[in-house]
Structure formats: C-alpha cells, structure tokens
Design a protein around this motif. Structure first.
Motif, mmCIF file in Angstrom:
data_model
loop_
_atom_site.group_PDB
_atom_site.id
_atom_site.type_symbol
_atom_site.label_atom_id
_atom_site.label_comp_id
_atom_site.label_asym_id
_atom_site.label_seq_id
_atom_site.Cartn_x
_atom_site.Cartn_y
_atom_site.Cartn_z
ATOM 1 N N TYR A 12 52.635 -10.524 19.269
ATOM 2 C CA TYR A 12 52.267 -9.621 18.153
ATOM 3 C C TYR A 12 50.826 -9.583 18.000
ATOM 4 N N ASN A 13 49.966 -10.789 17.969
ATOM 5 C CA ASN A 13 48.646 -10.880 18.008
ATOM 6 C C ASN A 13 48.104 -10.016 19.013
ATOM 7 N N LYS A 14 48.642 -10.196 20.160
ATOM 8 C CA LYS A 14 47.965 -9.201 21.180
ATOM 9 C C LYS A 14 48.207 -7.816 20.981
ATOM 10 N N THR B 76 63.812 -12.999 9.838
ATOM 11 C CA THR B 76 64.212 -11.781 10.014
ATOM 12 C C THR B 76 62.901 -11.111 10.233
ATOM 13 N N LEU B 77 62.966 -9.686 10.949
ATOM 14 C CA LEU B 77 61.754 -8.956 10.941
ATOM 15 C C LEU B 77 61.765 -7.885 10.026
ATOM 16 N N SER C 88 47.501 -10.164 10.725
ATOM 17 C CA SER C 88 48.678 -10.717 11.331
ATOM 18 C C SER C 88 49.721 -11.142 10.396
ATOM 19 N N THR C 89 50.560 -12.150 10.622
ATOM 20 C CA THR C 89 51.614 -12.264 9.634
ATOM 21 C C THR C 89 51.640 -13.765 9.535
ATOM 22 N N ASP C 90 52.342 -14.367 8.534
ATOM 23 C CA ASP C 90 52.705 -15.776 8.316
ATOM 24 C C ASP C 90 53.669 -16.339 8.944
ATOM 25 N N LEU D 52 59.489 -12.154 8.531
ATOM 26 C CA LEU D 52 58.182 -11.739 9.287
ATOM 27 C C LEU D 52 57.878 -10.478 9.021
ATOM 28 N N LYS D 53 56.643 -10.131 8.283
ATOM 29 C CA LYS D 53 56.354 -8.804 7.942
ATOM 30 C C LYS D 53 55.319 -8.343 9.074
ATOM 31 N N LEU D 54 55.975 -7.591 10.119
ATOM 32 C CA LEU D 54 55.238 -7.004 11.078
ATOM 33 C C LEU D 54 54.815 -5.621 10.861
#
Length: 598
Positions: A163-165, A226-227, A242-244, A250-252
């Motif tokens: 995700y960070n990528k 959950t996403l 990014s998210t915590d 997980l908020k993406l």
C-alpha cells in the motif's frame, strides 16, 4: 477448587521459604493439573533441569509453551509466538518419545486429563495410545499454527508495504501535474504504467484476502480487520497519506478505482480526441487546397469543419489548446480567402454601399487572422509539443514548422490589412459624393469644405440631398438630387432661389428643411436664412416630382424662422411652422401650386 488454591499457596510458600529446596513433582503436579501454569512454570523449569527423565514434566512444559503461544499477539509478538510454539513442539516431542506403558501405569495420576472409559470393559483408565495421539495432534496443531502465523504476519506486513508502495508510485506518476495535464501528457508508457499500477493495487487486496483467509486458519487473533476504500476526489491533494495499520478499520485510498477511471478516460476520451484533432487538421488543409486550386469559396463548409463537441471536450483538459489555436488561424485564413473569391464578381458593381460592406467584411476577416497570429507568437511551443506530440508529428513533423507557418500568415495579414485600409478609405470617400456628369455632389458636411461649387445644406441618408450651387458670380442656384446605391442620382433638379439673400457670403447662416410624401414620389425643399432682411426671413421653397422633376419654386419673406414642414397627402398643401424670437408660432400654408394660402 478451594483446596487446590490452598495447596498452591502452601506449596509456593514452602518453596519460597526454603529457597533452593528441591522441587517435588508430586507437589508440582497439583498446580499443573489445576492449570496454574504461570505459577508452576518457573518451578517446572527447575525441576526439569534437575530431573530430565520425567516425560510428564516435558508434556506439561509443552502445554505451558503452547498456552503462551496461544495468548500472544500474532502480529505484534509474532517472533514470540513462533519461539514458544517451537519450544512447545520440542517438549512435546521429548514427551512423545519417552512416554511408554510403564510410565502411564506407574504415574497414571499425572495423566488424569486422558482418563477415559474403556468401551469394551466399561472401566476408566489411561491408555498410552490416547496420550500419544493427543501429543501428535498437539504437535501438528502447533506446526500448522506456527506456519499460519508466519504467513499471517507476512501477508499483513505485505499489505502495508504494497500500500505504501502504491502511495509512492501514485505520487511519482502525478508529480507536479494537474490531473488534466496528466491526461494530456499521457502516452503508451503512461498506459503501461497505469496497468502495472492497477496490478500493484490488486496485490494489496490480494494480500488482504490471503490475510483474512489465513486469519481463519489461525483462529482467534484478537483482530477483525476490514478495508474501507476512500475515493480520490482531488488529484492534487488526495492519495498522499498512509493509514494507521494498528486499527481494525483500514482506510485506504481507492487507487484502483482512480486507475480504472484514468484508463477509461484515456481510452474513450483522450485517444479518440487525438485522432479526431489530426483528422480535423487534414480536413482544413484540404479546404485550403480547394481554395487555391479551384478558386471556390468554402465558407459554407467551415461551420462543420471543426466539431464544437470536439473543442468542448478538449477544453475540459486544456483552457488554451494548441490544436484549437491552429484551427482558428486556419479558419480565419480560409474565411478571408473565401471572401475574396466570393466578393470578386461584385467588385464591378456600381453599388458603393455594397462595395463598402464587402471591404469592411474583408478587413474584419483579415484583422481576425492578424490578431490570432500575433497571439500565437506568445505561446510556449515547447510546452505545446509536450501536450500534443501526436498532433504536431502527424501534421507538421516539428513544432518549428507550425511556428514558421504562423509567422508567414502574420506577415501576409499585415500586408493585406494595409491594402484593405486603403481600399476602405476609398470606399468611404465614395459614399460622401453623388456623381452628376463630371460634377461631384457632396453628401456630408466634410465633403462641402473646399472649392467645390456645391454646398450641401441637408441630406437624408441614402435618400436625397439638397443645397446651393454657386457660380463664378457667387450667386446661388438650388439643387436636389436623390441618393442611389451607385451614387448617380435618378432625380436631378435645380431651381431658382433668392439670389440676393443667398449669396455665398451668407452661406454660414443658410439652412434647409425638407419633407417627402413617404412614398418617394413628391419632395419639398425649403432653404432659409437665419439672418433677417428688413425684419423678415427670406425663404425659397421648391417642389419636385419623381416623375416630372421640378414642379415649382417660390421665394418668400416671412415673419419667423422656419422650424418644421408638414405635408398633407389629401390636399397636397405644405405647412411651414414659423417661430419668432418672442416664441410665437405661426403656420404658413402653401397650396399644391406654390401659392400662399390666407
């Protein structure tokens, strides 16, 4: 239960009070059977250190380590889970290899957890097979769980890494561009990059799916991740944070949704639009060739040459697109060229108004071309090339070719404007004169100035003009001429006036009034002096018919200055409104034959 707790306290007290006193297993087993593992663990370790031949001690040591592995955080304490699982397996394995029938019979009270009723005899007891089967299951469970925890941690870590990528790649893709600029600068490499980015986005959700399925295999983990995908609404602001990953929700950023939309825009908007721009440019070039080769106007085809829908779509991405600037210049050039061809047959017309109209239209068209080419010279062509490489390459090869073309048109426009300005002056001058034989009759006050013997006193635009013509003796004769498109009058009349009072020296105070019947068949002209002669104002009135010319002209001395004429259609009488210095109004009536009525 109370007795067990009491014994535990007594046991712990005794062990503590005697310090290094040897631990007796028959005392320790009470804590172990009571599952007081936290209290029993340090003593069990001491016992095993001193006594390495007790299989049951290893069995309970395995149970203690398994319990620890089961209660530790699988994501935050993964290494401990694996370490304790391995320790449990080692202890279970020792127990499994050393427990035999003699051990079970001799110490059956240590194995009360395996006490079962024998279905054949009906008696309770502990069997070696039950013990070993349970140990085998425990070892398998631990090995499976250990691998699943490893995978769980790996999948969860990969979610964060991938995700960070994704965030990093999104930032690299957009750079400092606006979203519209991003689309304009896109090419095949951009499409490939977006497709690869979509795969990266998919890998995030795939890792999460693997994590969730593995989480079910692990069992209770203490997590319920959950996403939640957040739409990217602002290309400039969104997608950079990014998210915590410590939270369950997980908020993406919805990179995949944005990518799919971007690919759709490129496929359905940008690519077709680029192709249509090239097609439009080719069409305009063909219209230009038609003007040159066939000498025909293409004005009726220009409205449809450039799609308004295409321009509107393009301007969604660029406020000042290069292709539109080029199209406008070409259309302006085609318009001017078409006007020249279309107007050429009319150049020989005798209608000076038409000639003036044609000259104005042509000047307007060439001024438009001049304005557009000058504006184009201020463009950042290097930036234009980046935005429209296909358009430039397909039609011109190099951006410098477009620049050279526009510069040529700018010079051409400048030259043509000079010509048209001169023509317009000529046309405007022609509008100010009526031609009678070799004489030029002025139709404006400007034209009256000079040595011309004709001095205009009144002109009704594009209808008629009247005034005085002075001979060498400075004596006046009245004139009346209709104004036609050719400026050659179809009614030409001269008439007698009060020569004594209308001499050239008096011209500054001589004025005129006129009226017609509204059908352009009968005209009246009244010329008067603002100066009094013997307390009266001299006037001369002429009546002119379209069919017969001059009907009559009469001179009068009147008590007042003429202010207004009124014609009675039914009687043919002419009324003259007179005003004097005191403000009195008188009406002077003249019949159709020129006689004053009393």
């Amino acid at each position: 239960m109370r007795s067990i707790l009491l014994y535990s306290c007594l046991f712990l007290g005794a062990i503590t009070s005697f310090g290094q006193k040897k631990v007796k297993y028959k005392d320790l087993i009470i804590l172990l059977n009571a599952k007081q593992y936290d209290q029993a663990e340090p003593f069990l370790k001491r016992y095993i250190k001193d006594n390495d031949d007790n299989p049951n001690a290893y069995l309970f040591m395995g149970i203690i380590f398994q319990e620890k592995a089961a209660t530790e955080d699988v994501l935050k304490q993964t290494e401990m889970v694996i370490q304790h699982s391995d320790s449990a397996i080692i202890n279970y394995d020792i127990a499994y290899k050393t427990i035999d029938e003699r051990e079970v019979r001799k110490n059956d009270e240590y194995y009360q957890a395996y006490n079962r009723r024998d279905m054949r005899t009906g008696e309770f007891g502990v069997t070696l097979s039950d013990v070993k089967l349970d140990i085998e299951k425990k070892i398998k469970t631990l090995k499976d769980r250990k691998e699943n925890v490893k995978n769980l941690k790996q999948y969860y870590a990969s979610i964060e890494i991938l995700y960070n990528k994704s965030i990093q790649q999104f930032q690299e893709m957009k750079g400092k561009l606006t979203e519209n600029r991003f689309y304009l600068l896109s090419d095949s490499k951009t499409i490939d990059r977006l497709k690869n980015f979509a795969l990266l986005c998919d890998s995030v959700t795939t890792a999460f799916d693997n994590y969730k399925s593995t989480s079910k295999l692990v069992g209770k983990t203490g997590y319920n991740h959950t996403l939640t995908f957040i739409p990217i609404k602002s290309f400039a602001k969104d997608g950079g944070t990014s998210t915590d990953f410590n939270k369950d929700d997980l908020k993406l950023w919805d990179f995949k949704g944005w990518t799919n939309n971007a690919l759709e825009i490129l496929d359905k908007d940008i690519e077709p639009m680029r192709a249509e721009l090239i097609t439009t440019d080719v069409l305009l070039n063909k219209l230009g060739e038609k003007i040159k080769k066939d000498s025909v106007s293409v004005l009726n085809r220009l409205d449809d040459a450039v799609s308004k829908i295409l321009i509107a779509r393009l301007k969604k991405f660029d406020d000042d697109p290069l292709p539109v600037a080029v199209f406008n210049i070409k259309i302006s050039e085609l318009t001017y060229g078409s006007l020249l061809i279309k107007n050429k047959p009319l150049k020989d017309t005798i209608d000076v108004n038409l000639k003036m109209t044609l000259a104005k239209a042509e000047l307007k068209a060439i001024n438009s071309l001049d304005s557009l080419t000058k504006k184009f010279s201020q463009r950042d062509l290097e930036n234009d090339l980046l935005s429209y490489p296909d358009f430039v390459q397909a039609g011109y090869g190099k951006i410098e070719v477009i620049s050279s073309l526009v510069n040529s048109l700018k010079e051409y426009a400048s030259h043509e404007i000079e010509k048209k300005d001169k023509e317009l002056i000529t046309r405007a001058n022609a509008l100010n004169w009526a031609i009678v034989g070799t004489d030029s009759i002025p139709l404006s006050t400007k034209a009256t100035i000079g040595k011309n013997p004709y001095k205009m006193l009144i002109t009704k635009q594009d209808l008629y003009t009247a005034g005085l013509k002075y001979g060498a003796d400075s004596l006046a004769t009245g004139y009346f001429y209709t104004i036609t498109p050719s400026r050659i009058p179809d009614i030409s009349t001269t008439f007698n006036v009060d020569k004594a009072n209308f001499k050239k020296i008096s011209l500054p105070v001589l004025k005129a009034l006129s009226i017609d019947d509204g059908k352009s068949q009968i005209y009246f002209v009244l010329i008067y002096s603002e100066e009094k002669v013997k307390e009266k104002h001299p006037i001369s009135i002429a009546k002119i018919y379209r069919s017969d010319g001059l009907a009559w002209s009469v001179n009068y001395m009147v008590d007042g200055m003429p202010a207004e004429l009124t014609f009675a259609q039914d009687t043919g009488d002419l009324s003259v409104k007179l005003t004097n210095t005191s403000g009195e109004i008188k009406i002077m009536a003249i019949d159709k034959n020129g006689k004053m009525l009393k």
